[in-house]
Design an enzyme around this catalytic site. Structure first.
Site, PDB file in Angstrom:
ATOM      1  CG  LEU A 226     -31.476  -6.108   1.909  1.00 27.01           C
ATOM      2  CD1 LEU A 226     -32.570  -5.220   1.321  1.00 27.01           C
ATOM      3  CD2 LEU A 226     -30.751  -5.353   3.023  1.00 27.01           C
ATOM      4  CB  ILE A 227     -26.648  -9.258   3.673  1.00 25.75           C
ATOM      5  CG1 ILE A 227     -27.321 -10.626   3.692  1.00 25.75           C
ATOM      6  CG2 ILE A 227     -25.544  -9.176   4.729  1.00 25.75           C
ATOM      7  CD1 ILE A 227     -26.381 -11.781   3.378  1.00 25.75           C
TER       8      ILE A 227
ATOM      9  N   GLY B 182     -23.796  -4.059   4.107  1.00 24.17           N
ATOM     10  CA  GLY B 182     -22.352  -4.037   4.324  1.00 24.17           C
ATOM     11  C   GLY B 182     -21.645  -5.283   3.832  1.00 24.17           C
TER      12      GLY B 182
ATOM     13  CB  SER C 237     -17.881  -3.921   0.145  1.00 22.64           C
ATOM     14  OG  SER C 237     -17.520  -3.340   1.387  1.00 22.64           O
TER      15      SER C 237
ATOM     16  N   GLY D 157     -15.314  -8.667   4.558  1.00 23.65           N
ATOM     17  CA  GLY D 157     -15.462  -9.198   5.900  1.00 23.65           C
ATOM     18  C   GLY D 157     -16.648 -10.117   6.102  1.00 23.65           C
ATOM     19  CB  ILE D 158     -18.885 -10.552   9.056  1.00 21.07           C
ATOM     20  CG1 ILE D 158     -17.785 -10.867  10.078  1.00 21.07           C
ATOM     21  CG2 ILE D 158     -20.142 -11.356   9.389  1.00 21.07           C
ATOM     22  CD1 ILE D 158     -18.133 -10.459  11.498  1.00 21.07           C
ATOM     23  N   GLY D 159     -19.820  -9.497   6.187  1.00 21.00           N
ATOM     24  CA  GLY D 159     -20.925  -9.289   5.261  1.00 21.00           C
ATOM     25  C   GLY D 159     -20.732 -10.029   3.954  1.00 21.00           C
TER      26      GLY D 159
ATOM     27  CB  SER E 137     -19.170  -6.072  18.461  1.00 17.60           C
ATOM     28  OG  SER E 137     -17.888  -6.088  19.085  1.00 17.60           O
TER      29      SER E 137
ATOM     30  CE1 TYR F 189     -18.069  -1.142  15.945  1.00 19.73           C
ATOM     31  CE2 TYR F 189     -17.260  -2.272  17.899  1.00 19.73           C
ATOM     32  CZ  TYR F 189     -17.782  -2.309  16.623  1.00 19.73           C
ATOM     33  OH  TYR F 189     -18.026  -3.527  16.023  1.00 19.73           O
TER      34      TYR F 189
END
Length: 281
Positions: free
Chosen positions: A8-9, A11, A13, A15-17, A141, A154
């Protein structure tokens, strides 16, 4: 793998996901690609079709800040697939600003999605991962190791994520669950674009911080000019997903390794300060 495993991943929609979802499916995993708004799934579905893995990817709605959404999604996944073998915590949101000019609500919002969302997802999946001797992979990050100007909320969230995961890792290992954090640097994706920043307005309203903010924005624009692609940043995520014994911390590029090394060897904090001072002058 003798039979497809399920990951299960969050985010996915963009980029990295998105890249990780396609990469996991290409590697043979049954991939549950989740996002807060499934109306934004077109890019993922197109990429999956182009990679000929659309049959291995199922899109589901999941909001990592909503306990009911997490519970409902996991219930569906376990009912449909009989269990879960891995979680990739990827959902996150940038937050640019300095604390005097940010509201506490801004800070709490950044912590909610970037830290508490990760905690909530990890807590919810651990019983299932214990059963399968699975793994938790969290996209952190380089900002989880090196505090960066105008990214206070962040970086605070990412530092918290890394402390949480580093503390959890030996405990989870006693029940057969591996824990890994991935540390990308700049990635050319919609992550920053989605902030919808009005830079001139930010500068106009930044008061005594205007000069520092202008220098930071100029430096950031240069760094994103040499950013990794989402596919490049996602490749180590897929490696960690399939490795026999993944390490706890993985950087996604040589630049990221060198950058994170600055803080890991910086006992008194002076090396990081000397570096980041140049970003705002």
């Amino acid at each position: 793998m003798t039979s497809p495993k399920t990951v299960l991943i969050t985010g996915t929609s963009s980029g990295i996901g998105l890249a990780a979802a396609v990469g996991a499916a290409r590697a043979g995993w049954t991939t549950i690609a989740t996002m807060r708004d499934t109306r934004k799934a077109d890019a993922l579905r197109k990429a999956a079709a182009e990679a000929d893995v659309a049959d291995r990817i199922q899109v589901k709605r999941l909001d990592v800040t909503d306990p009911e959404s997490i519970a409902a999604c996991l219930h569906e996944v376990v009912a449909e697939y009989g269990g879960l073998d891995a979680l990739i915590n990827n959902a996150g949101a940038a937050q640019v600003g300095t604390i005097e000019q940010s509201s506490l609500d801004d800070v709490r919002a950044a912590m909610e999605v970037n830290f508490f969302g990760v905690v909530a997802m990890t807590r919810a999946v651990l019983p299932h991962l214990r059963a399968t001797r699975g793994r938790v992979i969290t996209v952190s990050s380089v900002g989880g190791a090196v505090g960066q100007p105008f990214n206070e909320a962040y970086c605070a969230a990412k530092f918290a994520v890394e402390g949480f995961m580093q503390s959890l890792s030996p405990v989870a290992a006693t029940v057969g669950v591996d824990v890994t954090v991935i540390e990308p640097g700049a990635v050319a994706s919609e992550f920053v674009a989605n902030l919808d920043l009005d830079v001139p307005a930010m500068l106009a309203g930044s008061g005594p911080y205007a000069q520092a903010l202008q220098a930071y924005i100029a430096r950031t624009q240069r760094s994103f000019g040499n950013a990794q692609t989402p596919d490049e940043a996602a490749a180590p995520v897929i490696d960690a997903l399939s490795a026999d014994r993944p390490p706890f911390r993985i950087q996604t590029s040589q630049w990221a390794r060198d950058f994170v090394a600055t803080t890991l060897a910086d006992l008194d904090g002076s090396a990081v300060r000397s570096l980041t001072d140049t970003w705002v002058r």
